[in-house]
Design a protein around this motif. Structure first.
Motif, PDB file in Angstrom:
ATOM      1  N   SER A 153       0.832  -1.206   0.000  1.00  0.00           N
ATOM      2  CA  SER A 153       0.000   0.000   0.000  1.00  0.00           C
ATOM      3  C   SER A 153       0.865   1.255   0.000  1.00  0.00           C
ATOM      4  N   LEU A 154       1.926   1.244   0.802  1.00  0.00           N
ATOM      5  CA  LEU A 154       2.843   2.388   0.834  1.00  0.00           C
ATOM      6  C   LEU A 154       3.468   2.594  -0.543  1.00  0.00           C
ATOM      7  N   GLU A 155       3.884   1.510  -1.176  1.00  0.00           N
ATOM      8  CA  GLU A 155       4.505   1.614  -2.491  1.00  0.00           C
ATOM      9  C   GLU A 155       3.519   2.142  -3.523  1.00  0.00           C
ATOM     10  N   ALA A 156       2.276   1.702  -3.463  1.00  0.00           N
ATOM     11  CA  ALA A 156       1.263   2.213  -4.394  1.00  0.00           C
ATOM     12  C   ALA A 156       1.085   3.721  -4.208  1.00  0.00           C
ATOM     13  N   GLN A 157       1.003   4.153  -2.969  1.00  0.00           N
ATOM     14  CA  GLN A 157       0.802   5.573  -2.714  1.00  0.00           C
ATOM     15  C   GLN A 157       2.031   6.396  -3.112  1.00  0.00           C
ATOM     16  N   PRO A 179      -5.292   3.418  -4.453  1.00  0.00           N
ATOM     17  CA  PRO A 179      -5.553   2.117  -3.827  1.00  0.00           C
ATOM     18  C   PRO A 179      -7.047   1.745  -3.838  1.00  0.00           C
ATOM     19  N   ILE A 180      -7.298   0.473  -4.080  1.00  0.00           N
ATOM     20  CA  ILE A 180      -8.625  -0.128  -3.927  1.00  0.00           C
ATOM     21  C   ILE A 180      -8.421  -1.250  -2.919  1.00  0.00           C
ATOM     22  N   GLY A 186      -4.481  -3.045   9.687  1.00  0.00           N
ATOM     23  CA  GLY A 186      -3.375  -2.158   9.370  1.00  0.00           C
ATOM     24  C   GLY A 186      -3.515  -1.441   8.039  1.00  0.00           C
ATOM     25  N   MET A 187      -4.411  -1.907   7.179  1.00  0.00           N
ATOM     26  CA  MET A 187      -4.656  -1.216   5.912  1.00  0.00           C
ATOM     27  C   MET A 187      -5.113   0.214   6.159  1.00  0.00           C
ATOM     28  N   LYS A 188      -5.913   0.404   7.197  1.00  0.00           N
ATOM     29  CA  LYS A 188      -6.417   1.748   7.497  1.00  0.00           C
ATOM     30  C   LYS A 188      -5.281   2.669   7.938  1.00  0.00           C
ATOM     31  N   GLU A 189      -4.269   2.133   8.591  1.00  0.00           N
ATOM     32  CA  GLU A 189      -3.141   2.948   9.039  1.00  0.00           C
ATOM     33  C   GLU A 189      -2.198   3.283   7.896  1.00  0.00           C
ATOM     34  N   THR A 190      -1.928   2.312   7.041  1.00  0.00           N
ATOM     35  CA  THR A 190      -0.929   2.523   6.000  1.00  0.00           C
ATOM     36  C   THR A 190      -1.498   3.143   4.729  1.00  0.00           C
ATOM     37  N   THR A 191      -2.817   3.210   4.604  1.00  0.00           N
ATOM     38  CA  THR A 191      -3.433   3.775   3.406  1.00  0.00           C
ATOM     39  C   THR A 191      -4.221   5.017   3.794  1.00  0.00           C
ATOM     40  N   LYS A 242       2.367  11.908   0.414  1.00  0.00           N
ATOM     41  CA  LYS A 242       2.929  12.521   1.631  1.00  0.00           C
ATOM     42  C   LYS A 242       2.765  11.579   2.832  1.00  0.00           C
ATOM     43  N   HIS A 243       1.597  10.968   2.941  1.00  0.00           N
ATOM     44  CA  HIS A 243       1.325  10.020   4.034  1.00  0.00           C
ATOM     45  C   HIS A 243       2.302   8.844   3.979  1.00  0.00           C
ATOM     46  N   ALA A 244       2.439   8.233   2.807  1.00  0.00           N
ATOM     47  CA  ALA A 244       3.300   7.055   2.662  1.00  0.00           C
ATOM     48  C   ALA A 244       4.763   7.400   2.899  1.00  0.00           C
ATOM     49  N   ALA A 245       5.163   8.615   2.568  1.00  0.00           N
ATOM     50  CA  ALA A 245       6.563   9.022   2.726  1.00  0.00           C
ATOM     51  C   ALA A 245       6.973   9.113   4.199  1.00  0.00           C
ATOM     52  N   LYS A 246       6.009   9.113   5.104  1.00  0.00           N
ATOM     53  CA  LYS A 246       6.326   9.117   6.543  1.00  0.00           C
ATOM     54  C   LYS A 246       6.907   7.781   6.990  1.00  0.00           C
TER      55      LYS A 246
END
Length: 173
Positions: free
Chosen positions: A106-110, A116-117, A123-128, A162-166
């Motif tokens: 999910s991080l890589e997709a973002q 993402p679908i 943990g999907m809710k946290e990472t997406t 920006k979220h995934a880059a954290k």
């Protein structure tokens, strides 16, 4: 929180003009392929040029039921190739029924500015950050009317990136 992350040096500026309309990437190891194919078949009725690229080890397609037109079994690829594939995709799909504790895909997709679908659980809710819900009965309409339903797509992609880059390795130390 699980200490896990991505090395941002593996990601590069994404040229949105190179995104392939209707290209969906599926690279979930824990299941959901049949559901992904079912969702894709419905999507393909409205977007005839759409393709679902399946990345996984083994012959996962042999047990798929129903219409697999436009589904391309790509097999296993190295991580940097996967990042390149995501960089050219419009969507990344993970409708897995299993609860992820932390989803690196999910991080890589973002990070590659791919929508993402997912099943929004665990943990999907946290990472997406922002996503489409795979089991939403209005999913296809939401995707196709995305700017109307969810607001500016560019803002959503910016926010996701920006979220995934954290989630870098530096965060874990």
């Amino acid at each position: 929180d699980i200490d896990n992350g991505r090395d941002l040096d593996n990601f590069y500026p994404i040229d949105m003009s190179k995104k392939q309309k209707g290209k969906i990437v599926f690279n979930c190891r824990t299941g959901g392929l049949q559901e992904a194919v079912d969702i894709f078949s419905t999507y393909r009725v409205r977007v005839p040029e759409a393709e679902l690229h399946v990345f996984a080890q083994g012959d996962r397609m042999k047990n798929i039921k129903g219409d697999a037109l436009g589904v391309i079994d790509r097999g296993y690829v190295p991580n940097q190739t996967m990042i390149d594939e995501l960089a050219s995709a419009a969507y990344w799909m993970n409708p897995s029924p299993y609860w992820e504790t932390f989803c690196i895909a999910s991080l890589e997709a973002q990070l590659t500015r791919t929508f993402p679908i997912i099943t929004a659980q665990a943990g999907m809710k946290e990472t997406t950050n922002s996503y489409f819900i795979a089991r939403d009965p209005n999913l296809i309409d939401n995707i196709l009317n995305h700017g109307v339903t969810y607001g500016d797509p560019k803002s959503m992609l910016d926010s996701n990136q920006k979220h995934a880059a954290k989630y870098t390795w530096e965060r874990c130390t």
